[in-house]
Design a protein around this motif. Sequence first.
Motif, PDB file in Angstrom:
ATOM      1  N   SER A 147      -1.709  -1.944   4.203  1.00  5.35           N
ATOM      2  CA  SER A 147      -2.268  -3.210   4.657  1.00  5.35           C
ATOM      3  C   SER A 147      -1.147  -4.173   4.990  1.00  5.35           C
ATOM      4  CB  SER A 147      -3.140  -3.831   3.565  1.00  5.35           C
ATOM      5  OG  SER A 147      -4.204  -2.998   3.222  1.00  5.35           O
ATOM      6  N   GLN A 184      -4.522   3.612   8.086  1.00  3.70           N
ATOM      7  CA  GLN A 184      -5.064   4.669   7.243  1.00  3.70           C
ATOM      8  C   GLN A 184      -4.340   5.960   7.587  1.00  3.70           C
ATOM      9  OE1 GLN A 184      -7.324   4.567   4.706  1.00  3.70           O
ATOM     10  NE2 GLN A 184      -6.840   6.753   4.403  1.00  3.70           N
ATOM     11  N   MET A 185      -3.735   6.561   6.594  1.00  3.70           N
ATOM     12  CA  MET A 185      -2.943   7.767   6.804  1.00  3.70           C
ATOM     13  C   MET A 185      -3.549   8.913   6.006  1.00  3.70           C
ATOM     14  SD  MET A 185       0.898   6.134   6.636  1.00  3.70           S
ATOM     15  CE  MET A 185       0.769   5.744   4.892  1.00  3.70           C
ATOM     16  N   ASN A 186      -3.988   9.936   6.702  1.00  6.64           N
ATOM     17  CA  ASN A 186      -4.584  11.108   6.075  1.00  6.64           C
ATOM     18  C   ASN A 186      -3.750  12.348   6.361  1.00  6.64           C
ATOM     19  OD1 ASN A 186      -6.817   9.493   5.265  1.00  6.64           O
ATOM     20  ND2 ASN A 186      -7.841   9.891   7.221  1.00  6.64           N
ATOM     21  N   PHE A 234      -3.734   9.466  11.547  1.00  3.42           N
ATOM     22  CA  PHE A 234      -3.569   8.050  11.246  1.00  3.42           C
ATOM     23  C   PHE A 234      -4.534   7.220  12.084  1.00  3.42           C
ATOM     24  CE2 PHE A 234       1.209   8.043   9.859  1.00  3.42           C
ATOM     25  CZ  PHE A 234       0.940   9.081   8.984  1.00  3.42           C
ATOM     26  N   THR A 235      -4.963   6.084  11.525  1.00  5.52           N
ATOM     27  CA  THR A 235      -5.826   5.162  12.242  1.00  5.52           C
ATOM     28  C   THR A 235      -5.363   3.734  12.000  1.00  5.52           C
ATOM     29  OG1 THR A 235      -7.736   6.648  11.951  1.00  5.52           O
ATOM     30  CG2 THR A 235      -8.180   4.368  12.605  1.00  5.52           C
ATOM     31  N   GLY A 257       0.772  -1.235   0.000  1.00  2.00           N
ATOM     32  CA  GLY A 257       0.000   0.000   0.000  1.00  2.00           C
ATOM     33  C   GLY A 257       0.797   1.276   0.000  1.00  2.00           C
ATOM     34  N   SER A 261      -3.657  11.055   1.068  1.00  2.00           N
ATOM     35  CA  SER A 261      -3.925   9.894   1.923  1.00  2.00           C
ATOM     36  C   SER A 261      -3.368   8.628   1.310  1.00  2.00           C
ATOM     37  CB  SER A 261      -5.435   9.720   2.115  1.00  2.00           C
ATOM     38  OG  SER A 261      -6.016  10.822   2.769  1.00  2.00           O
ATOM     39  N   SER A 289      -6.099  -0.351  12.505  1.00  2.00           N
ATOM     40  CA  SER A 289      -7.239  -1.248  12.668  1.00  2.00           C
ATOM     41  C   SER A 289      -6.866  -2.640  12.171  1.00  2.00           C
ATOM     42  CB  SER A 289      -8.452  -0.726  11.904  1.00  2.00           C
ATOM     43  OG  SER A 289      -8.184  -0.689  10.511  1.00  2.00           O
ATOM     44  N   TYR A 315      -4.361  -2.711   9.247  1.00  2.00           N
ATOM     45  CA  TYR A 315      -4.368  -1.566   8.342  1.00  2.00           C
ATOM     46  C   TYR A 315      -3.800  -0.335   9.043  1.00  2.00           C
ATOM     47  CZ  TYR A 315      -7.865  -4.578   6.129  1.00  2.00           C
ATOM     48  OH  TYR A 315      -8.528  -5.649   5.560  1.00  2.00           O
ATOM     49  N   SER A 364      -3.387   4.174   2.337  1.00  2.00           N
ATOM     50  CA  SER A 364      -3.820   3.119   3.237  1.00  2.00           C
ATOM     51  C   SER A 364      -2.867   1.940   3.107  1.00  2.00           C
ATOM     52  CB  SER A 364      -5.250   2.683   2.897  1.00  2.00           C
ATOM     53  OG  SER A 364      -5.680   1.676   3.794  1.00  2.00           O
TER      54      SER A 364
END
Length: 121
Positions: free
Chosen positions: A19, A80-82, A66-67, A6, A15, A69, A78, A17
């Motif tokens: 994985s 998630q980078m914004n 960032f999140t 990713g 952004s 999960s 995962y 994401s």
Amino acid sequence: QLQASGGGLVQVGGSLSLSCTASGFTFDDYGIGWFRQAPGKEREGVSCISSSDGRTYYKDSVKGRFTISSDNAKTTMYLQMNSLKPEDTGVYYCAADPTGSWCIPDEFRSWGQGTQVTVSS
């Protein structure tokens, strides 16, 4: 084994994401985490979920952006980078360990191969 994917090149504010899929085991009751290493710097913890109490940790500079999960099957994690910034540039590694409580590299024994994230200004 862990397989990360990713990464890529993105402009500031964009952004991505990431994985990371496990083979041969699941993350159930494991600590999991994402780490990054910039050129000339040590590997640092970006975000982790503790094996001991399930708490989530985020490096101060990524909080709110960032999140971390994982899926219900506990085989894929995962990140998630914004709102990405140039200082987010580096090689990102996923990691897992049944005793991974703290978001530091020494706590984790299973590592993915790393995926490059480059944020251009």
